[in-house]
Scaffold this active site. Structure first.
Site, PDB file in Angstrom:
ATOM      1  N   HIS A 120       0.865  -1.177   0.000  1.00  0.00           N
ATOM      2  CA  HIS A 120       0.000   0.000   0.000  1.00  0.00           C
ATOM      3  C   HIS A 120       0.905   1.231   0.000  1.00  0.00           C
ATOM      4  O   HIS A 120       2.020   1.193   0.529  1.00  0.00           O
ATOM      5  CB  HIS A 120      -0.842  -0.058   1.280  1.00  0.00           C
ATOM      6  CG  HIS A 120      -1.900   0.986   1.402  1.00  0.00           C
ATOM      7  ND1 HIS A 120      -1.617   2.288   1.743  1.00  0.00           N
ATOM      8  CD2 HIS A 120      -3.241   0.920   1.252  1.00  0.00           C
ATOM      9  CE1 HIS A 120      -2.756   2.969   1.805  1.00  0.00           C
ATOM     10  NE2 HIS A 120      -3.752   2.168   1.498  1.00  0.00           N
ATOM     11  N   ASP A 197       3.328  -4.384   8.152  1.00  0.00           N
ATOM     12  CA  ASP A 197       2.123  -3.576   7.980  1.00  0.00           C
ATOM     13  C   ASP A 197       0.926  -4.518   8.159  1.00  0.00           C
ATOM     14  O   ASP A 197       0.599  -5.288   7.265  1.00  0.00           O
ATOM     15  CB  ASP A 197       2.132  -2.937   6.588  1.00  0.00           C
ATOM     16  CG  ASP A 197       0.844  -2.184   6.286  1.00  0.00           C
ATOM     17  OD1 ASP A 197      -0.086  -2.200   7.130  1.00  0.00           O
ATOM     18  OD2 ASP A 197       0.752  -1.591   5.194  1.00  0.00           O
ATOM     19  N   GLN A 200      -4.387  -4.725   7.106  1.00  0.00           N
ATOM     20  CA  GLN A 200      -5.426  -5.667   6.691  1.00  0.00           C
ATOM     21  C   GLN A 200      -5.357  -6.943   7.513  1.00  0.00           C
ATOM     22  O   GLN A 200      -6.382  -7.520   7.878  1.00  0.00           O
ATOM     23  CB  GLN A 200      -5.283  -6.018   5.200  1.00  0.00           C
ATOM     24  CG  GLN A 200      -5.413  -4.841   4.251  1.00  0.00           C
ATOM     25  CD  GLN A 200      -6.803  -4.248   4.216  1.00  0.00           C
ATOM     26  OE1 GLN A 200      -7.792  -4.927   4.510  1.00  0.00           O
ATOM     27  NE2 GLN A 200      -6.905  -2.974   3.882  1.00  0.00           N
ATOM     28  N   LYS A 223      -9.968   0.067  10.625  1.00  0.00           N
ATOM     29  CA  LYS A 223     -10.217  -1.127   9.817  1.00  0.00           C
ATOM     30  C   LYS A 223     -10.582  -2.323  10.696  1.00  0.00           C
ATOM     31  O   LYS A 223     -11.130  -3.307  10.225  1.00  0.00           O
ATOM     32  CB  LYS A 223      -8.980  -1.458   8.976  1.00  0.00           C
ATOM     33  CG  LYS A 223      -8.715  -0.429   7.875  1.00  0.00           C
ATOM     34  CD  LYS A 223      -7.659  -0.924   6.917  1.00  0.00           C
ATOM     35  CE  LYS A 223      -6.988   0.185   6.140  1.00  0.00           C
ATOM     36  NZ  LYS A 223      -7.856   0.803   5.135  1.00  0.00           N
ATOM     37  N   CYS A 359      -4.798   2.562  -3.712  1.00  0.00           N
ATOM     38  CA  CYS A 359      -3.577   3.056  -3.055  1.00  0.00           C
ATOM     39  C   CYS A 359      -2.405   2.109  -3.252  1.00  0.00           C
ATOM     40  O   CYS A 359      -1.551   1.973  -2.372  1.00  0.00           O
ATOM     41  CB  CYS A 359      -3.801   3.324  -1.572  1.00  0.00           C
ATOM     42  SG  CYS A 359      -5.039   4.573  -1.276  1.00  0.00           S
TER      43      CYS A 359
END
Lengths: 401, 134
Positions: A120, A197, A200, A223, A359
């Site tokens: 991302h 990261d 998600q 999220k 993104c």
């Protein structure tokens, strides 16, 4: 096959959206919130807001207690134990920028930072810009046909010059778990710092940062069914000690005079200014709510929905999936149909999905695409949501094909 | 103010439009009628950014009247642009500056296409048009 979600009624916005004829399938962008979060926000604001870590008065003590309780809950959520600290930021993007600026002094010209082709922009641009500032090389790990980081290539590209590896756990475009244990092991073999990261990944299943063994793990609250304006940075103690202070201001300082100042260690030293207090407290309520769900049932429900989605798309002519999505989301394009046209007609029919580059422009360019449609699921979605999506998709394609 | 003939035709058809399907069909018909831009005009300088699809806009004044031409890869956006050009082509600079384009799309029942969250680029086209017309 009927797949009702037993948790749907816990999210009041879903019923509100349904009354507006909206089917929400853009959960990888942000999620709806549980009633428990709304109650916590109302309770905090209705019972006395106060700033944290500053005041000796009772409202301040209550706010600080609730704030620090969330820090404790996040520590438990990630099973961080005693190995590190939780720093609250203003989002995952802000956490990654904190790392890219705070670690800047650790790099020398010619050093390499390794990311992957599916990052991302939030886990690409801070490193790209750091590389430009410090004359570093940004190395990009390629993907295989399924959208998984190619481990053979990684073994060649992660070298003694690698000073930091920053990779996503789960791609926001491809919906595939990445082979973190193998990648992190390669980086650690060369004493490189490791950043995951989890924006998600954290939403699907529980992850244990002690088992992962990464130096830093980043995610955003919104999220994970939490409030927005809040990010989480987990750092191992040794790794946090290498981080220089980045943003300066209230409460991060130990001692200040006009010409000099000394700063607090993590976490407070990296939480300059008033933090998003209400959001932190409300994230605590979300985590309580989530912790009380039957995790296995949630995962089984999400997996069944995802299978239904993939199967339905594969049944239709001319649809190409990006990679081989395993969970959470599917990105796709339709032969001969511009994704902007399809998105337009899905919107007309009240289907909230995402169209565009998500993104991750370089990744889409790698597929030779300017954009794709992404359908992303949450625990409150059900098979009727997918039925409405497929009916709308068929209607749209009938017009466009 | 009288509408250009093309604009009046657009208004007549969209005003009686019921439902999204008919509106989509009409938009695509209008898009099909939009003359294709020359490849020579599809340059970076003529590119309108802020669109999900590639889009180009050129404009020139002929005897004091503006003539715009545009192209988009996406069919519905091409339709929206065609409706825009139907309203503005042939206008003088002064008339162009006075025309209320958001109101025009509102009359057509397409005002949602101009909402700030839309990335279809129609807003970007309007901005570029104003730049061209100085």
């Amino acid at each position: 096959m009927l797949l009702p979600s037993p948790w749907r009624a816990d999210f009041p916005a879903i019923a509100a959206l349904q009354r507006q004829d909206q089917t929400y399938l853009d959960n990888a962008a942000t999620t709806q919130k549980p009633q428990a979060l709304l109650d916590a926000l109302t309770h905090y604001y209705a019972n006395g807001a106060a700033n944290v870590h500053r005041a000796q008065h009772l409202p301040g003590a209550h706010a600080t207690q609730a704030f620090e309780n969330t820090r404790h809950k996040v520590t438990q959520w990630l099973n961080a134990g005693e190995c590190g600290q939780i720093v609250f930021t203003h989002g995952a993007t802000s956490a990654l920028n904190l790392l890219a600026y705070g670690l800047e002094h650790q790099f020398n010209p010619g050093d390499e930072i390794v990311i992957s082709a599916l990052e991302h922009h939030a886990n690409l641009l801070p490193w790209q810009q750091l590389a430009q500032r410090k004359k570093l090389t940004l190395v990009v790990l390629p993907l295989d046909a399924d959208g998984v980081i190619d481990l053979d290539a990684a073994a060649r590209l992660i070298t003694p010059r690698t000073r930091l590896l920053a990779v996503s756990q789960l791609s926001n475009v491809l919906g595939v778990w990445q082979p973190l244990p193998a990648l992190l092991a390669m980086a650690k073999a060369h004493d490189a710092l490791t950043v995951v990261d989890g924006a998600q990944g954290v939403v699907h299943g529980r992850h244990d940062v002690q088992v992962l063994g990464c130096d830093f793990y980043v995610f955003s609250s919104h999220k994970l069914y939490g409030p927005d304006g809040l990010g989480v940075l987990f750092g191992r103690h040794e790794a946090l000690a290498r981080l220089q202070h980045w943003q300066f201001g209230g409460e991060m300082v130990q001692d200040a005079d006009y010409q000099h100042a000394t700063f607090r260690p993590a976490p407070l030293g990296f939480e300059a200014g008033t933090p998003p207090i209400a959001s932190v407290i409300a994230l605590g309520a979300t985590l309580n709510y989530l912790a009380n769900l039957d995790q296995a049932a949630v995962e089984a429900h999400e997996a069944a929905l995802h299978a239904l989605l993939v199967e339905g798309l594969k049944q239709r002519q001319g649809i190409r999936l990006l990679g081989s999505p395993q969970l959470a989301l599917v990105s796709f394009v339709v032969e001969g149909v511009h994704n902007a046209d399809l998105a337009h007609l899905l919107t007309e029919q009240g289907i909230a999905v995402r169209a565009g580059h998500h993104c991750a422009m370089p990744l889409l360019k790698g597929f030779g695409l300017a954009g794709a449609i992404r359908v992303s699921l949450a625990l409150y979605n059900d098979s009727e949501d997918l039925e409405r999506f497929f009916v709308a998709l068929d209607q749209a394609l009938e017009l466009l094909q | 103010m009288t509408l250009p003939a093309d604009a009046q035709a657009a208004l007549d058809s969209f005003e009686h439009c019921s439902g999204w399907e008919q509106r989509a069909r009409l938009l695509m018909q209008w898009g099909q009628r939009l003359p294709e831009l020359n490849d020579a005009d599809k340059t970076d300088a003529n590119r309108v950014h802020g669109c999900e699809s590639l889009m180009w806009l050129v404009g020139e004044q002929v005897d004091g009247h503006w003539q715009f031409a545009a192209s988009s890869e996406a069919r519905l956006i091409r339709g929206l642009v065609a409706l825009l050009l139907a309203r503005v082509n042939g206008l003088s600079t002064q008339a162009l500056q006075q025309v209320d384009l958001p109101e025009w799309f509102n009359q057509l029942g397409l005002s949602r296409q101009l909402s700030p969250s839309r990335s279809n680029g129609l807003n970007a086209v309007l901005v570029r048009m104003r730049e061209l017309a100085g």
